[in-house]
Design a protein around this motif. Structure first.
Motif, PDB file in Angstrom:
ATOM      1  N   LYS A 150       0.953  -1.067  -0.043  1.00 14.93           N
ATOM      2  CA  LYS A 150      -0.104   0.036  -0.051  1.00 14.93           C
ATOM      3  C   LYS A 150       0.900   1.182  -0.101  1.00 14.93           C
ATOM      4  N   SER A 151       2.062   1.165   0.579  1.00 18.16           N
ATOM      5  CA  SER A 151       2.970   2.381   0.224  1.00 18.16           C
ATOM      6  C   SER A 151       3.426   2.533  -0.875  1.00 18.16           C
ATOM      7  N   PHE A 152       3.576   1.579  -1.685  1.00 23.06           N
ATOM      8  CA  PHE A 152       4.189   1.596  -3.062  1.00 23.06           C
ATOM      9  C   PHE A 152       2.881   2.372  -3.836  1.00 23.06           C
ATOM     10  N   ALA A 153       1.798   1.889  -3.682  1.00 19.69           N
ATOM     11  CA  ALA A 153       0.659   2.087  -4.349  1.00 19.69           C
ATOM     12  C   ALA A 153       0.313   3.728  -3.909  1.00 19.69           C
ATOM     13  N   LYS A 154       0.489   4.253  -2.811  1.00 17.22           N
ATOM     14  CA  LYS A 154       0.429   5.754  -2.461  1.00 17.22           C
ATOM     15  C   LYS A 154       1.682   6.466  -3.050  1.00 17.22           C
ATOM     16  N   GLN A 155       2.778   5.844  -3.285  1.00 15.14           N
ATOM     17  CA  GLN A 155       3.979   6.731  -3.794  1.00 15.14           C
ATOM     18  C   GLN A 155       3.688   6.706  -5.491  1.00 15.14           C
ATOM     19  N   ILE A 156       2.864   5.657  -6.045  1.00 16.59           N
ATOM     20  CA  ILE A 156       2.540   5.926  -7.406  1.00 16.59           C
ATOM     21  C   ILE A 156       1.523   7.089  -7.433  1.00 16.59           C
ATOM     22  N   MET A 157       0.550   6.812  -6.493  1.00 15.12           N
ATOM     23  CA  MET A 157      -0.558   8.055  -6.742  1.00 15.12           C
ATOM     24  C   MET A 157      -0.049   9.254  -6.809  1.00 15.12           C
ATOM     25  N   THR A 158       0.921   9.441  -5.705  1.00 12.24           N
ATOM     26  CA  THR A 158       1.433  10.669  -5.230  1.00 12.24           C
ATOM     27  C   THR A 158       2.202  11.296  -6.765  1.00 12.24           C
ATOM     28  N   ASP A 159       3.038  10.552  -7.231  1.00  9.40           N
ATOM     29  CA  ASP A 159       3.808  10.852  -8.366  1.00  9.40           C
ATOM     30  C   ASP A 159       3.061  11.207  -9.644  1.00  9.40           C
ATOM     31  N   ALA A 160       1.883  10.568  -9.475  1.00  8.36           N
ATOM     32  CA  ALA A 160       1.033  10.441 -10.822  1.00  8.36           C
ATOM     33  C   ALA A 160      -0.269  11.570 -10.473  1.00  8.36           C
ATOM     34  N   GLN A 161      -0.343  12.070  -9.349  1.00  6.04           N
ATOM     35  CA  GLN A 161      -1.167  13.191  -9.075  1.00  6.04           C
ATOM     36  C   GLN A 161      -2.769  12.600  -9.141  1.00  6.04           C
ATOM     37  N   VAL A 162      -2.934  11.364  -8.731  1.00  5.24           N
ATOM     38  CA  VAL A 162      -4.003  10.552  -8.659  1.00  5.24           C
ATOM     39  C   VAL A 162      -4.766  10.806  -7.352  1.00  5.24           C
ATOM     40  N   ALA A 206      -6.982   5.888 -14.076  1.00  6.19           N
ATOM     41  CA  ALA A 206      -6.148   4.579 -14.687  1.00  6.19           C
ATOM     42  C   ALA A 206      -5.086   5.148 -15.556  1.00  6.19           C
ATOM     43  N   GLU A 207      -5.204   6.085 -16.584  1.00  5.22           N
ATOM     44  CA  GLU A 207      -4.112   6.440 -17.308  1.00  5.22           C
ATOM     45  C   GLU A 207      -2.846   7.049 -16.508  1.00  5.22           C
ATOM     46  N   PRO A 208      -2.986   7.890 -15.700  1.00  4.81           N
ATOM     47  CA  PRO A 208      -1.859   8.630 -15.045  1.00  4.81           C
ATOM     48  C   PRO A 208      -1.151   7.208 -14.241  1.00  4.81           C
ATOM     49  N   THR A 209      -1.821   6.382 -13.671  1.00  2.00           N
ATOM     50  CA  THR A 209      -1.239   5.411 -12.835  1.00  2.00           C
ATOM     51  C   THR A 209      -0.605   4.469 -13.738  1.00  2.00           C
ATOM     52  N   THR A 240     -17.079   5.990 -16.013  1.00  2.00           N
ATOM     53  CA  THR A 240     -15.676   5.290 -16.468  1.00  2.00           C
ATOM     54  C   THR A 240     -14.724   6.178 -17.094  1.00  2.00           C
ATOM     55  N   ASP A 241     -15.119   7.286 -17.955  1.00  2.25           N
ATOM     56  CA  ASP A 241     -14.157   8.371 -18.606  1.00  2.25           C
ATOM     57  C   ASP A 241     -13.442   9.104 -17.825  1.00  2.25           C
ATOM     58  N   GLU A 242     -14.179   9.434 -16.545  1.00  2.00           N
ATOM     59  CA  GLU A 242     -13.624  10.244 -15.617  1.00  2.00           C
ATOM     60  C   GLU A 242     -12.348   9.618 -14.862  1.00  2.00           C
ATOM     61  N   VAL A 243     -12.863   8.384 -14.635  1.00  2.00           N
ATOM     62  CA  VAL A 243     -11.916   7.392 -13.754  1.00  2.00           C
ATOM     63  C   VAL A 243     -10.599   7.151 -14.576  1.00  2.00           C
ATOM     64  N   ARG A 244     -11.066   6.821 -15.882  1.00  2.42           N
ATOM     65  CA  ARG A 244      -9.808   6.370 -16.847  1.00  2.42           C
ATOM     66  C   ARG A 244      -8.990   7.707 -16.877  1.00  2.42           C
ATOM     67  N   ARG A 245      -9.608   8.767 -17.076  1.00  2.41           N
ATOM     68  CA  ARG A 245      -8.514  10.053 -17.519  1.00  2.41           C
ATOM     69  C   ARG A 245      -7.905  10.372 -15.971  1.00  2.41           C
ATOM     70  N   LEU A 302      -8.788  -2.901 -18.265  1.00  5.66           N
ATOM     71  CA  LEU A 302      -7.977  -3.868 -18.937  1.00  5.66           C
ATOM     72  C   LEU A 302      -6.611  -2.997 -19.245  1.00  5.66           C
ATOM     73  N   SER A 303      -5.349  -3.461 -18.968  1.00  2.51           N
ATOM     74  CA  SER A 303      -4.122  -2.748 -19.457  1.00  2.51           C
ATOM     75  C   SER A 303      -3.052  -3.433 -20.163  1.00  2.51           C
ATOM     76  N   ASP A 304      -2.940  -3.306 -21.345  1.00  4.58           N
ATOM     77  CA  ASP A 304      -1.460  -3.640 -22.130  1.00  4.58           C
ATOM     78  C   ASP A 304      -0.206  -2.886 -21.563  1.00  4.58           C
ATOM     79  N   GLY A 305      -0.160  -2.234 -20.682  1.00  2.00           N
ATOM     80  CA  GLY A 305       1.065  -1.494 -20.141  1.00  2.00           C
ATOM     81  C   GLY A 305       1.049  -0.120 -20.599  1.00  2.00           C
ATOM     82  N   GLU A 306       0.082   0.203 -21.628  1.00  2.00           N
ATOM     83  CA  GLU A 306       0.175   1.538 -22.166  1.00  2.00           C
ATOM     84  C   GLU A 306      -1.415   1.944 -22.408  1.00  2.00           C
TER      85      GLU A 306
END
Ligand code: AMP
Ligand code: GLY
Length: 319
Positions: free
Chosen positions: A102-114, A248-251, A240-245, A190-194
């Motif tokens: 969960k600390s890794f996830a928080k770091q990613i969210m902070t970096d990605a401004q999620v 999901a996409e920044p993460t 779903t569009d708002e959550v994607r934008r 669903l994600s293919d990495g990009e």
């Protein structure tokens, strides 16, 4: 397609049911349960043994491996299958840390401004007490690592919050998180990495007992569609569009940047607060029980979508 599904739950049965509905696939299940065994061949194997799973996939000449639960992902099973040259729907060990820590996830969210709840990470008892007393209740206490659904406590009882945190302090950091008020909803991508493609939102019945009483659980059941989402956002697609934008996409972009591209299912656990959508957790796999109500609503091919994710071809997938 010949597909190997790994796992033993209702989630895996829902995945297999959706694949069989397409009428053109051969499915084998590593693990399985009584219900799954009535539908397809099951093979008993240590699901955490990456080499054994990769060997099974190679022996059976499968086209695609789908990994259901988080434990094999965190143990690196997807890496071994991918290294054997077989397409796999499921993130690498590195990318699965989005659920495993969960600390890794928080770091990613902070970096990605999620958007997510504010958090204080504590490493010892004094820091814990300071964090708990520094904010009012209710308190949200989270163990850092996988804890089979038992790592999180939401409580109005200060002593219970401290006691819960103390149980996990020896194992790594503990998170003291801002309490977020509002309905909770799961949205899978669903994600293919990009490229990311959202499925449809679902809501769990979180409380153990009838009448929405008792302790929080991983979900006693689920439903989809969620009428309140349509009321609040206008349509499921607007949500779903708002959550994607915003989520999901920044993460996914951030995970790719740090060399941990995420291939598989990104599960966004969300609370819709008065101030907007907030992430409370990420998982690296389909949700259980939500999958049982989401996949029956899918009108296109699940096998094609999973294969497109596994092979970097999501952008070409038809809607
Ligand atoms: P998690 O494992 O992070 O999903 O947490 C388990 C459950 O605790 C969630 O499904 C929510 O019901 C609840 N929860 C987690 N984080 C928060 C929060 N920040 N505010 C309120 N409830 C939360
Ligand atoms: N239903 C919650 C989870 O799958 O984690």
């Amino acid at each position: 397609m010949r597909i190997l599904v790994l796992g033993t739950g209702a989630r895996e049965h829902a995945i297999i049911t959706a694949l069989l509905r397409e009428g053109s696939h051969e499915v084998i299940c590593a693990g399985g349960n009584g219900g799954i065994a009535a539908d397809v061949e099951t093979v008993q194997i240590d699901q955490l043994n990456a080499n054994l799973v990769a060997e099974l996939a190679a022996d059976r000449a499968v086209d695609l491996v789908v990994i259901g639960p988080e434990a094999p992902l965190v143990a690196g099973v997807a890496d071994a299958v991918r290294d054997a040259g077989i397409a796999v729907f499921g993130p690498s060990k590195l990318a699965a840390r989005i659920e495993g820590s969960k600390s890794f996830a928080k770091q990613i969210m902070t970096d990605a401004q999620v958007p997510t709840g504010a958090v204080t990470q504590v490493a010892d008892y004094d820091q814990l007490v300071a964090a708990v007393d520094g904010q009012g209740g209710p308190w949200v206490i989270k163990a850092d690592g996988l804890a089979a659904g038992k790592g999180v406590l939401v409580t109005e009882d200060r002593d219970a919050a401290i006691e819960h945190a103390e149980k996990y302090l020896g194992e790594g950091p503990v998170l003291v998180e801002e309490f977020l008020a509002g309905p909770e909803v799961s949205l899978f991508f669903l994600s293919d990495g990009e490229t990311v493609v959202p499925l449809t939102p679902a809501q769990d019945y979180k409380r153990l007992a009838d009448g929405d009483a008792g302790p929080n659980t991983g979900g006693m059941g689920a439903y989809s569609p969620c009428g309140w989402i349509v009321e609040r956002f206008g349509s499921e697609t607007a949500f779903t569009d708002e959550v994607r934008r915003t989520v999901a996409e920044p993460t996914i972009r951030r995970l790719a940047e740090i060399g941990a591209p995420f291939v598989g299912l990104l599960y966004a656990g969300l609370i819709v607060t008065d101030a907007g959508i907030r992430v409370i957790e990420f998982n690296a796999r389909f949700g259980d029980p939500e999958t049982q109500v989401i996949l029956p609503r899918l009108t296109s091919s699940l096998a094609d979508a999973l294969m497109a994710s596994a092979t970097g071809a999501l952008a070409e997938l038809p809607p």
